[in-house]
Design an enzyme around this catalytic site. Sequence first.
Site, PDB file in Angstrom:
ATOM      1  N   HIS A 160     118.291  28.963  64.270  1.00 37.41           N
ATOM      2  CA  HIS A 160     116.850  29.163  64.175  1.00 37.41           C
ATOM      3  C   HIS A 160     116.497  30.443  64.939  1.00 37.41           C
ATOM      4  O   HIS A 160     116.647  30.496  66.156  1.00 37.41           O
ATOM      5  CB  HIS A 160     116.150  27.951  64.775  1.00 37.41           C
ATOM      6  CG  HIS A 160     114.679  27.965  64.591  1.00 37.41           C
ATOM      7  ND1 HIS A 160     114.099  28.039  63.344  1.00 37.41           N
ATOM      8  CD2 HIS A 160     113.663  27.919  65.480  1.00 37.41           C
ATOM      9  CE1 HIS A 160     112.782  28.029  63.484  1.00 37.41           C
ATOM     10  NE2 HIS A 160     112.497  27.963  64.775  1.00 37.41           N
ATOM     11  N   LYS A 199     108.104  34.646  67.090  1.00 41.27           N
ATOM     12  CA  LYS A 199     109.272  35.407  66.634  1.00 41.27           C
ATOM     13  C   LYS A 199     108.934  36.225  65.387  1.00 41.27           C
ATOM     14  O   LYS A 199     109.217  37.423  65.321  1.00 41.27           O
ATOM     15  CB  LYS A 199     110.445  34.460  66.310  1.00 41.27           C
ATOM     16  CG  LYS A 199     110.948  33.679  67.500  1.00 41.27           C
ATOM     17  CD  LYS A 199     112.163  32.843  67.154  1.00 41.27           C
ATOM     18  CE  LYS A 199     111.857  31.695  66.220  1.00 41.27           C
ATOM     19  NZ  LYS A 199     111.046  30.643  66.858  1.00 41.27           N
ATOM     20  N   ASP A 254     113.328  33.311  60.494  1.00 41.43           N
ATOM     21  CA  ASP A 254     113.342  31.859  60.657  1.00 41.43           C
ATOM     22  C   ASP A 254     114.740  31.245  60.736  1.00 41.43           C
ATOM     23  O   ASP A 254     115.028  30.468  61.616  1.00 41.43           O
ATOM     24  CB  ASP A 254     112.544  31.165  59.541  1.00 41.43           C
ATOM     25  CG  ASP A 254     112.192  29.754  59.953  1.00 41.43           C
ATOM     26  OD1 ASP A 254     111.676  29.602  61.066  1.00 41.43           O
ATOM     27  OD2 ASP A 254     112.459  28.818  59.178  1.00 41.43           O
ATOM     28  N   ARG A 309     114.904  40.935  87.522  1.00 41.66           N
ATOM     29  CA  ARG A 309     114.022  41.970  88.033  1.00 41.66           C
ATOM     30  C   ARG A 309     114.685  43.344  88.035  1.00 41.66           C
ATOM     31  O   ARG A 309     114.016  44.373  87.920  1.00 41.66           O
ATOM     32  CB  ARG A 309     113.562  41.620  89.457  1.00 41.66           C
ATOM     33  CG  ARG A 309     112.763  40.334  89.552  1.00 41.66           C
ATOM     34  CD  ARG A 309     111.479  40.407  88.756  1.00 41.66           C
ATOM     35  NE  ARG A 309     110.535  41.396  89.256  1.00 41.66           N
ATOM     36  CZ  ARG A 309     109.534  41.132  90.061  1.00 41.66           C
ATOM     37  NH1 ARG A 309     109.306  39.903  90.457  1.00 41.66           N
ATOM     38  NH2 ARG A 309     108.732  42.077  90.459  1.00 41.66           N
TER      39      ARG A 309
END
Lengths: 88, 314
Positions: free
Chosen positions: B142, B163, B181, B246
């Site tokens: 997916h 998405k 998809d 970070r």
Amino acid sequence: MQQKEITVTNKLGLHARPSALLVKTANNFRSELHIIMDDVEVNGKSIMGVMTLAAARGSRLVLQADGVDEDYLLEEIAKLFESNFSED
Amino acid sequence: MKELSVKELFEKKKKDFALSVITQPRTLNNTISEAQLNRPGMALAGYLDRFSYKRVQMLGETEISYLQTFSDDALYERLKEMFEYGIPCIFITKGLSVPHQMEYLANEMNIALISSRLTTEKLALNLSQYLRNYFAPKRSLHGTLVDVFGVGILITGSSGIGKSECALDLVERGHRLIADDLVKITLQNNTLMGTPARDAGWFMEIRGVGIVDIERMFGIQAVRLRKQIEVQVELMPWRDNMDYERIGLKNNWSSIHGVNIPVIYLPVSPGKNVSVIIEVISMNHILKTFGYDAAEAYTRRLKEEIKRQSRRNR
């Protein structure tokens, strides 16, 4: 507002890893944190800011916390410096 | 276990491999279950203990000329012994003709003899490539696959996170959509090849709008049939206690079919331009493959500066 003066004691200074740890810890609190070194003041919750200091062993920093949990914040940050960021 | 019928292989590759069937058409009904080829030199010589009979067999000039050294009876017996194992089919290269006993036995025992005009080397290469691809591990995932500056980026994340909308934004910026998809991922030579799971064009569902046709809207330049997946970007809702990267010195890895690709956990929040960040991820990935790591370069400079500072402190 609370203020605390500390000295960097770990061998490599505030390089990437300790800076990330410091910022991560500061972000767990709601209070603001400012770090002052000589005439530069940076936001303690910004990684680029903290790394800009390039604080080495022996550098003196002033930590300024402002907010509801300022005491706890300073306490936790001070602990990090005391433990040399678990480095040496 | 996946199987391929000899008939399907023959029909699909008749043209490419210049094939014709020597035996009767009904012999094409066997199935192939292994991707490897076998050149049965040892079996022809009589050593059948480790005969890989389940594989597609291939006879080239060497084998065929070796068969000519046999007497008629001996050849018949040897081939019969071999064929009794239950071979799926036999390819003969260079359009060589086979001994009549072989054709007779193959018809009798239902083994297709397929002639190719290609050389042994060429047929072996092409055939094994086709079979390996056919039997390669595949799975559907997916997610949405987009080619961003030539880097295949697999966008994953829970349903409704955005998405498709992100892919749409990337297409609008000139990048290319492979699949939305559902992405089919095939293991190919230790890389991950992504293709659309359904062969039905480049349609996309945009929440609140419905189905749209990307190829019709943006043209053929906006789509691609396949692309190697190099980076995964997992979109996730912003969480306060999540430890987002970070600096970028540490890589997270995602394993698909046993292949590791870097995965980036990207927090999304309203007003954040995810497609620009994905472009940056792509460019940063290219720089890293070229040997330049910005996080490393930055921290190296920082360490140098700290060293200078530390001399001043003394």
